[in-house]
Design a protein around this motif. Structure first.
Motif, PDB file in Angstrom:
ATOM      1  N   LYS A  29      14.311  30.781  37.875  1.00 30.61           N
ATOM      2  CA  LYS A  29      14.136  32.098  37.288  1.00 30.61           C
ATOM      3  C   LYS A  29      14.923  33.120  38.099  1.00 30.61           C
ATOM      4  N   SER A  30      15.567  34.019  37.383  1.00 31.74           N
ATOM      5  CA  SER A  30      16.293  35.079  38.072  1.00 31.74           C
ATOM      6  C   SER A  30      15.301  36.142  38.516  1.00 31.74           C
ATOM      7  N   ARG A  31      15.251  36.396  39.814  1.00 32.16           N
ATOM      8  CA  ARG A  31      14.297  37.364  40.347  1.00 32.16           C
ATOM      9  C   ARG A  31      15.042  38.520  41.011  1.00 32.16           C
ATOM     10  N   GLY A  32      14.642  39.703  40.720  1.00 31.25           N
ATOM     11  CA  GLY A  32      15.209  40.865  41.383  1.00 31.25           C
ATOM     12  C   GLY A  32      16.629  41.165  40.948  1.00 31.25           C
ATOM     13  N   ASP A  33      17.323  41.922  41.772  1.00 30.54           N
ATOM     14  CA  ASP A  33      18.675  42.354  41.464  1.00 30.54           C
ATOM     15  C   ASP A  33      19.683  41.233  41.667  1.00 30.54           C
ATOM     16  N   SER A  34      20.838  41.404  41.038  1.00 32.17           N
ATOM     17  CA  SER A  34      21.934  40.448  41.190  1.00 32.17           C
ATOM     18  C   SER A  34      23.199  41.228  41.524  1.00 32.17           C
ATOM     19  N   LEU A  35      23.836  40.858  42.616  1.00 33.18           N
ATOM     20  CA  LEU A  35      25.036  41.551  43.057  1.00 33.18           C
ATOM     21  C   LEU A  35      26.111  40.536  43.435  1.00 33.18           C
ATOM     22  N   HIS A  36      27.321  40.715  42.873  1.00 36.17           N
ATOM     23  CA  HIS A  36      28.429  39.836  43.230  1.00 36.17           C
ATOM     24  C   HIS A  36      29.673  40.665  43.505  1.00 36.17           C
ATOM     25  N   LEU A  37      30.597  40.079  44.242  1.00 36.95           N
ATOM     26  CA  LEU A  37      31.875  40.711  44.541  1.00 36.95           C
ATOM     27  C   LEU A  37      32.980  39.983  43.797  1.00 36.95           C
ATOM     28  N   THR A  38      33.846  40.747  43.156  1.00 42.33           N
ATOM     29  CA  THR A  38      34.979  40.174  42.433  1.00 42.33           C
ATOM     30  C   THR A  38      36.280  40.630  43.083  1.00 42.33           C
ATOM     31  N   PHE A  39      37.115  39.671  43.440  1.00 43.14           N
ATOM     32  CA  PHE A  39      38.432  39.984  43.989  1.00 43.14           C
ATOM     33  C   PHE A  39      39.476  39.581  42.949  1.00 43.14           C
ATOM     34  N   GLY A  40      40.173  40.555  42.420  1.00 44.69           N
ATOM     35  CA  GLY A  40      41.202  40.281  41.432  1.00 44.69           C
ATOM     36  C   GLY A  40      42.571  40.238  42.084  1.00 44.69           C
ATOM     37  N   PHE A  41      43.206  39.067  42.058  1.00 37.40           N
ATOM     38  CA  PHE A  41      44.556  38.948  42.601  1.00 37.40           C
ATOM     39  C   PHE A  41      45.533  39.251  41.473  1.00 37.40           C
ATOM     40  N   GLU A  42      46.028  40.479  41.470  1.00 38.29           N
ATOM     41  CA  GLU A  42      46.930  40.908  40.406  1.00 38.29           C
ATOM     42  C   GLU A  42      48.216  40.093  40.458  1.00 38.29           C
ATOM     43  N   HIS A  43      48.483  39.390  39.372  1.00 44.39           N
ATOM     44  CA  HIS A  43      49.677  38.552  39.337  1.00 44.39           C
ATOM     45  C   HIS A  43      50.917  39.426  39.295  1.00 44.39           C
ATOM     46  N   SER A  44      51.844  39.154  40.176  1.00 47.17           N
ATOM     47  CA  SER A  44      53.104  39.892  40.205  1.00 47.17           C
ATOM     48  C   SER A  44      54.186  39.090  39.505  1.00 47.17           C
ATOM     49  N   CYS A  45      54.855  39.731  38.570  1.00 46.09           N
ATOM     50  CA  CYS A  45      55.928  39.032  37.855  1.00 46.09           C
ATOM     51  C   CYS A  45      57.191  38.933  38.702  1.00 46.09           C
ATOM     52  N   HIS A  46      57.131  39.384  39.946  1.00 48.27           N
ATOM     53  CA  HIS A  46      58.302  39.321  40.815  1.00 48.27           C
ATOM     54  C   HIS A  46      58.437  37.977  41.514  1.00 48.27           C
ATOM     55  N   SER A  47      57.509  37.061  41.265  1.00 49.06           N
ATOM     56  CA  SER A  47      57.562  35.780  41.982  1.00 49.06           C
ATOM     57  C   SER A  47      57.256  34.604  41.063  1.00 49.06           C
ATOM     58  N   THR A  48      57.898  34.591  39.896  1.00 52.42           N
ATOM     59  CA  THR A  48      57.730  33.486  38.958  1.00 52.42           C
ATOM     60  C   THR A  48      59.053  32.744  38.800  1.00 52.42           C
ATOM     61  N   MET A  49      58.998  31.574  38.154  1.00 53.84           N
ATOM     62  CA  MET A  49      60.220  30.823  37.900  1.00 53.84           C
ATOM     63  C   MET A  49      61.141  31.615  36.980  1.00 53.84           C
ATOM     64  N   GLU A  50      60.578  32.391  36.070  1.00 54.50           N
ATOM     65  CA  GLU A  50      61.405  33.248  35.220  1.00 54.50           C
ATOM     66  C   GLU A  50      62.234  34.205  36.067  1.00 54.50           C
ATOM     67  N   VAL A  51      61.583  34.848  37.024  1.00 59.66           N
ATOM     68  CA  VAL A  51      62.279  35.831  37.846  1.00 59.66           C
ATOM     69  C   VAL A  51      63.310  35.155  38.748  1.00 59.66           C
ATOM     70  N   MET A  52      63.064  33.920  39.140  1.00 59.09           N
ATOM     71  CA  MET A  52      64.079  33.196  39.913  1.00 59.09           C
ATOM     72  C   MET A  52      65.343  33.031  39.077  1.00 59.09           C
TER      73      MET A  52
END
Length: 331
Positions: free
Chosen positions: A75-98
């Protein structure tokens, strides 16, 4: 961090390895049409990695004692807190950009040879592919604009990398050739030695070292471009982007590819023979050139971009009495 959280993650990507410009909110019909969602109940200390392109949702739930699915007897009891880390994908380091960096290297070496009056690499790259007479200028845009063949090469690479129907067709139902699907161009390039070693062990068994593995992947990208590039697709991209001001994610000097004033359709403006000739010259270059030339072009551009970002951040911090950038780039 605290409590419990139930994560639902789609079993298939909505868009496989999306580039920055392909990111969007999913439609309701797309959410309901997903074949299957996997569920993960996370508690303090748990970590969940979700690759780009996968629809996901987090919720706090209460389970009944007789629940047979995830979280039986919990059973879920009390509050729920999580941390999310979003690694923003950069188009500067793909095979296309190569591949884009390979075009830049192709242009630089060609121009250097022209200046030195030695054998040139191309009869097309600096020539005009589409004249401004064929481009319908917007009222606020300078109509005196031509599109050269080196710009067409950049646009062709971008179009092939974003041709999602080819990606879905070949990756879901099996490829009809030995060429991987177009979306493989959207894969990240492992530049750090640790990631290169992991990439080599995973995808290039039997290859001497990580650098050779990366070169093999680059040549695979060249094969994808050769297999799927055509004039009609490039012209369709030009028409789609006309008037939007979007130049996608071209590296370095390629960011000067400005097609905002050329709203044209069809492939009649790019003759098949000239398109094939310009593309073939570039493909020949990619197979003959020392791979380190292309890799160095890409690494230097990324380093320059990182330094520029650090300096921008440092300037903002300096206003409040702090500095973080020493002037040296550390990987």
């Amino acid at each position: 961090v605290s409590g419990e959280k139930l994560w639902s993650v789609a079993s298939e990507a909505l868009v496989y390895l999306p580039t920055t410009d392909m990111k969007r909110k999913p439609l309701v019909t797309e959410l309901t049409s997903q074949k299957k969602y996997s569920e993960f109940l996370l508690r303090p200390g748990d970590v969940l990695y979700i690759p780009r392109g996968f629809v996901h949702n987090a919720s706090t739930v209460v389970f009944n004692e007789d629940e047979k699915e995830v979280g039986k007897g919990q059973k879920s009891r009390g509050d729920s807190l999580h941390l999310t880390f979003g690694f923003e994908h950069s188009c500067h380091s793909t095979m296309e950009v190569m591949l884009h960096h390979a075009v830049n290297a192709f242009l630089k070496i060609h121009n250097k040879n022209v200046k030195a009056e030695v054998k040139t690499l191309s009869t097309y790259i600096n020539k005009v592919a589409i004249t401004n007479k064929n481009c319908k200028a917007e009222p606020t845009v300078d109509s005196n604009y031509d599109i050269t063949w080196w710009q067409i090469l950049h646009l062709t690479i971008a179009e092939v990398a974003r041709r999602d129907e080819t990606c879905l067709l070949t990756s879901t139902h099996g490829n009809d050739s030995d060429t991987p699907p177009t979306c493989q161009l959207r894969r990240s390039v492992p530049l750090h030695p640790t990631w290169q070693a992991i990439n080599s062990q995973k995808t290039c068994r039997g290859v001497a070292n990580a650098r050779n593995c990366l070169e093999r992947q680059f040549q695979t990208s060249v094969s994808i471009l050769e297999r799927y590039a055509h004039a009609r697709g490039t012209m369709n991209l030009i028409s789609r982007l006309a008037g939007t001001g979007d130049t996608l994610c071209y590296p370095g000097s390629a960011s000067n590819v400005n097609i905002v004033s050329c709203n044209v359709g069809g492939d009649e403006l790019l003759t098949p023979g000239e398109f094939a000739g310009a593309l073939d010259e570039f493909l020949t270059f990619t197979r003959d050139v020392d791979f380190d030339v292309v890799l160095t072009e890409m690494e230097e551009a990324i380093a320059e971009r990182r330094i520029s970002t650090m300096r921008h951040t440092d300037a903002a911090l300096e206003k409040v009495g702090h500095t973080v950038f020493s002037g040296k780039l550390v990987y």
